[in-house]
Scaffold this motif. Structure first.
Motif, PDB file in Angstrom:
ATOM      1  N   ARG A  36      54.934  21.047  73.484  1.00 14.88           N
ATOM      2  CA  ARG A  36      54.528  20.427  72.216  1.00 14.88           C
ATOM      3  C   ARG A  36      54.480  18.908  72.342  1.00 14.88           C
ATOM      4  N   TYR A  37      55.448  18.329  73.038  1.00 16.77           N
ATOM      5  CA  TYR A  37      55.534  16.874  73.212  1.00 16.77           C
ATOM      6  C   TYR A  37      55.468  16.562  74.702  1.00 16.77           C
ATOM      7  N   ARG A  38      54.268  16.264  75.176  1.00 21.87           N
ATOM      8  CA  ARG A  38      54.031  16.139  76.614  1.00 21.87           C
ATOM      9  C   ARG A  38      54.730  14.940  77.237  1.00 21.87           C
ATOM     10  N   HIS A  39      55.267  14.027  76.419  1.00 25.01           N
ATOM     11  CA  HIS A  39      55.926  12.846  76.984  1.00 25.01           C
ATOM     12  C   HIS A  39      57.282  13.178  77.615  1.00 25.01           C
ATOM     13  N   SER A  40      57.830  14.371  77.372  1.00 21.85           N
ATOM     14  CA  SER A  40      59.152  14.742  77.884  1.00 21.85           C
ATOM     15  C   SER A  40      59.108  16.148  78.465  1.00 21.85           C
ATOM     16  N   ASN A  41      59.703  16.321  79.650  1.00 18.75           N
ATOM     17  CA  ASN A  41      59.711  17.656  80.268  1.00 18.75           C
ATOM     18  C   ASN A  41      60.903  18.478  79.777  1.00 18.75           C
ATOM     19  N   PRO A 197      46.656  15.124  79.963  1.00 19.30           N
ATOM     20  CA  PRO A 197      47.969  15.510  80.487  1.00 19.30           C
ATOM     21  C   PRO A 197      49.149  15.015  79.669  1.00 19.30           C
ATOM     22  N   LEU A 198      48.995  13.917  78.935  1.00 16.93           N
ATOM     23  CA  LEU A 198      50.104  13.385  78.137  1.00 16.93           C
ATOM     24  C   LEU A 198      50.100  13.910  76.703  1.00 16.93           C
ATOM     25  N   LEU A 199      48.917  14.148  76.163  1.00 15.93           N
ATOM     26  CA  LEU A 199      48.792  14.469  74.740  1.00 15.93           C
ATOM     27  C   LEU A 199      48.362  15.907  74.472  1.00 15.93           C
ATOM     28  N   GLY A 200      48.047  16.646  75.499  1.00 13.32           N
ATOM     29  CA  GLY A 200      47.557  18.008  75.298  1.00 13.32           C
ATOM     30  C   GLY A 200      46.056  18.018  75.111  1.00 13.32           C
ATOM     31  N   ALA A 272      44.188   9.442  82.661  1.00 13.17           N
ATOM     32  CA  ALA A 272      45.282  10.409  82.522  1.00 13.17           C
ATOM     33  C   ALA A 272      46.590   9.744  82.134  1.00 13.17           C
ATOM     34  N   ILE A 273      46.673   8.403  82.207  1.00  8.54           N
ATOM     35  CA  ILE A 273      47.937   7.704  81.934  1.00  8.54           C
ATOM     36  C   ILE A 273      47.874   6.828  80.692  1.00  8.54           C
ATOM     37  N   ALA A 274      46.709   6.713  80.073  1.00  5.07           N
ATOM     38  CA  ALA A 274      46.566   5.898  78.869  1.00  5.07           C
ATOM     39  C   ALA A 274      46.507   6.793  77.638  1.00  5.07           C
ATOM     40  N   THR A 275      46.753   6.190  76.463  1.00  5.14           N
ATOM     41  CA  THR A 275      46.665   6.892  75.181  1.00  5.14           C
ATOM     42  C   THR A 275      45.800   6.062  74.234  1.00  5.14           C
ATOM     43  N   PRO A 276      45.348   6.636  73.104  1.00  6.12           N
ATOM     44  CA  PRO A 276      44.474   5.884  72.187  1.00  6.12           C
ATOM     45  C   PRO A 276      45.106   4.605  71.652  1.00  6.12           C
ATOM     46  N   GLY A 277      46.439   4.527  71.606  1.00  2.00           N
ATOM     47  CA  GLY A 277      47.099   3.349  71.067  1.00  2.00           C
ATOM     48  C   GLY A 277      47.244   2.197  72.036  1.00  2.00           C
ATOM     49  N   ASP A 278      46.817   2.375  73.283  1.00  2.00           N
ATOM     50  CA  ASP A 278      46.910   1.294  74.264  1.00  2.00           C
ATOM     51  C   ASP A 278      45.792   0.285  74.026  1.00  2.00           C
TER      52      ASP A 278
END
Length: 306
Positions: A36-41, A197-200, A272-278
């Motif tokens: 659900r929260y890809r930032h944490s394994n 990969p980070l956000l689904g 794969a390492i950036a998000t929309p908020g960057d």
């Protein structure tokens, strides 16, 4: 700290709650949250369970366990440091209810992406106004807010696709092939939801390969070339649909992403390492015509320097 900025500060933490679908019964709590929260394994979620940060239907979760489906999980996230933000802006229109400001780049509009209190929503609380829509954190310009639910609802309808609102932006992009000064280019291409990969899943341009697509939304943009430099093109972009990250996605679709955009890359690729908020891109909500109002915001001081 420079003038017009609010220093980085700890917030008071937040509790995130999720209802587990019945179809997910049989999954470990840690595995479900990691998906659900890809930032944490899963290991990180097990550590949070051991630290007493999780509850199950309102009761402290003392160990990882198998989900039954239908329960509510709560994560009591401890206080975290929120980045410094610009906290001053120019008021463009204020009639006591409707409030339109020239939002500075770097100020998040609503909670999310690591921000809770360092947002325009929180800064506006003493005024009673709340945002009607959401500009990206690093998009500057006209941000519409309102103090009454009635006015927020009216303007929310205006911002829907074909709601009658005309929004004009300026943007710095890589050179747009075939577009010359004064010429216009119309884009009517879908924005699509693609794996990340980070956000689904994330909104982006239609991929060149056969990557899966979960959803698509029609979108319409009109480009006009205002200036061409060795570094890139200064564009006027007019939109009526207002899809998520529409301008960034449409320019990436053309092969001419915004200068400095860390997420939307050439060849319709998504980092794969950036998000929309960057940040790093240059996009300004310049003019707005809706409900009998015609508003314009001044460009940032360094706008002419790509």
């Amino acid at each position: 700290m420079r003038a017009g900025w609010r220093e980085a500060a700890l917030n008071h933490g937040w509790t995130y709650r999720d209802k587990v679908p019945p179809a997910d019964a049989g999954t470990l709590v840690s595995d479900w949250l990691a998906d659900r929260y890809r930032h944490s394994n899963g290991v990180v979620w097990q550590q949070r369970i051991a630290a007493g940060e999780l509850d199950w239907n309102g009761v402290l979760l003392t160990g990882d366990r198998v989900l039954q489906g239908g329960e509510t999980l709560g994560w009591r996230r401890p206080p975290w440091l929120e980045e410094a933000i610009p906290d001053q802006w120019e008021t463009i229109h204020d009639d006591g209810d409707l409030l339109v400001i020239n939002k500075p780049s770097g100020l998040p509009v609503m909670p999310g992406g690591g921000f809770l209190r360092h947002t325009l929503t929180a800064l506006l609380e003493p005024t009673g106004a709340r945002p009607v829509h959401r500009l990206g954190r690093f998009t500057s310009g006209l941000q519409v807010c309102a103090r009454t639910p009635h006015t927020r609802a009216l303007w929310s309808k205006q911002f829907r696709p074909n709601g009658g609102c005309r929004k004009v932006y300026q943007a710095w992009s890589r050179r747009v092939p075939g577009l010359e000064l004064g010429q216009c280019l119309t884009l009517s291409r879908d924005v699509v939801e693609r794996p990340h990969p980070l956000l689904g899943w994330i909104w982006g341009p239609e991929p060149l390969d056969d990557a899966p697509i979960r959803k698509r939304l029609s979108a319409h943009s009109e480009l006009e070339l205002l200036e061409r430099t060795a570094e890139g093109d200064r564009l006027q972009v007019t939109i009526t649909t207002g899809r998520p990250h529409q301008i960034r996605i449409h320019l990436a679709q053309l092969g001419s992403p915004l200068l400095g955009d860390p997420l939307y890359l050439p060849h319709r690729e998504i980092s794969a390492i950036a998000t929309p908020g960057d940040g790093g891109y240059r996009l300004h909500a310049w003019r707005l015509v809706a409900d009998g109002l015609a508003l314009e915001s001044s460009l940032p001081p360094d706008w002419g320097i790509p």
